[in-house]
Scaffold this active site. Sequence first.
Site, mmCIF file in Angstrom:
data_model
loop_
_atom_site.group_PDB
_atom_site.id
_atom_site.type_symbol
_atom_site.label_atom_id
_atom_site.label_comp_id
_atom_site.label_asym_id
_atom_site.label_seq_id
_atom_site.Cartn_x
_atom_site.Cartn_y
_atom_site.Cartn_z
ATOM 1 N N THR A 83 0.710 -1.542 0.032
ATOM 2 C CA THR A 83 0.282 -0.149 0.074
ATOM 3 C C THR A 83 0.559 1.274 0.030
ATOM 4 O OG1 THR A 83 -2.043 -1.579 1.303
ATOM 5 C CG2 THR A 83 -1.712 1.342 1.210
ATOM 6 N N ASN A 104 5.828 -0.176 3.943
ATOM 7 C CA ASN A 104 4.445 0.682 4.497
ATOM 8 C C ASN A 104 5.533 0.918 6.175
ATOM 9 O OD1 ASN A 104 2.491 0.016 3.146
ATOM 10 N ND2 ASN A 104 1.581 -1.643 4.254
ATOM 11 N N HIS A 149 -7.577 -9.648 2.083
ATOM 12 C CA HIS A 149 -7.100 -10.059 3.412
ATOM 13 C C HIS A 149 -7.912 -10.780 4.211
ATOM 14 C CE1 HIS A 149 -3.398 -8.550 2.681
ATOM 15 N NE2 HIS A 149 -3.738 -6.914 2.395
#
Length: 456
Positions: free
Chosen positions: A74, A95, A296
């Site tokens: 992300t 991240n 997820h």
Amino acid sequence: MKLFLILVGLIFILPQRINAAASPKLIVAILVDQLRYDYLERFQDQFATNGFRLFLDHGAFMTFAHYDYVPTVTGPGHASFLSGSGPAQHGIIANDWLDKVTKKSVYCVEDSSVQGVGTASGSKMSPKNFIGSNFADQLRLQYRSKVVGISMKDRGAILPAGKRPAGAFWFETASGNFVTSSYYNWQLPGWVQEFNERKRPGQFFGQNWDRLVDPKLYSNIDDAAGEGKLSGETNSVFPHRIIKPKEGFESIMPTPFGNQLLLEFAEAAIVGEGLGRSSEPDLLCVSFSSIDYCGHRFGPYSQEVEDITLRFDRQLELFFDRLDRTIGLSNVMMVLTADHGVAPTAQFALAQGLDSRQFNEGKFMTNLVTALEKEFGSGKYFLENKMYGGNIFLNHPVIDGKGLRVDRVSQFIRETALATGLIKACYTRQQILDGRVGAFPGPLVMAGYNPERGGD
């Protein structure tokens, strides 16, 4: 412009046929967290007329665009989206990563010098860790454009919006409010306060999430191998009921209600900030997170992911219709992309007869410590016994104190890792800096490696 579009990944742009204006009044940059490319093909027959199809049927549809770096997660995806650069340049290598000076973990958008606004629980966030500028910054320099970034995730709101947007706002699961930080403003704009006062997130508790279309039309069975459960549930099958946890609003995140909430907030942002109302092009960056949370939880071949994608398609259609009625689609340019994809769950892959092995990072690091101590003697060889975005950080003072060379220890780790049969490729820092990375995936690893922040 063509180069920019190729670099940012999976891109769709509305056509000149619709965008007749010489310069759009509003650019809407839509990023869908974990939207796999194949969803647009697998579920296409069930899409509405003017949701995803507005891009697929009328846009510039880039069918073989991809991010050219590792890791695709992300933070890096959102930083790369509108910058046209990869982690090697913009520095958002994962991240989280380990600061080699402070020896502490760094979250990609954390900033201890700012304060949370609209929250009592932190949210000290800003784009400080992003190196360089992006499209949002250049748009502001070229015009007097107003830029706004919004998302359910802080990094999703912050990284695409650049260094000096009018605002960046993200959802705080602890309070159920959209918040910001003092980097942008010392108080929430009136329209954000009004939106928060509606207490919209709480209205989703107790609602059912059932399948949108006939169960026979879904690609796979419900409750396939490897699926998880929503908060408070005892099974993985439809219908799902959104149960209020003891604290916070986390339970709406993996459901279609998370996307619904953000779309309503996007509409409030357009009105509240007066976007698309001047002769200069404004920019709204919207990053949707719920497909990522759902993927997820249930995996990319679940009925839940298929359903949340179909529902998002309808939600987009309503959003585009409202844009048309308020600003006019002829005055709007839209871009759609994803920050990364997702692999099937190991259990699902095995059930399909595919080669699949789960990688236990904790076990791997423990075995690596054992091997190092056997080879070089006891000692704390790592700053932390974990990986950050695939990076391992060595404890240089300990290695130097034992009279060892870092390159020798690094090479031993590389050979030990490759001998496990679980690792496809492993590179030392020196290999990457020298460009000695060989064939795939070497060039992708090198493009994702920042010399200042990368590991050993």
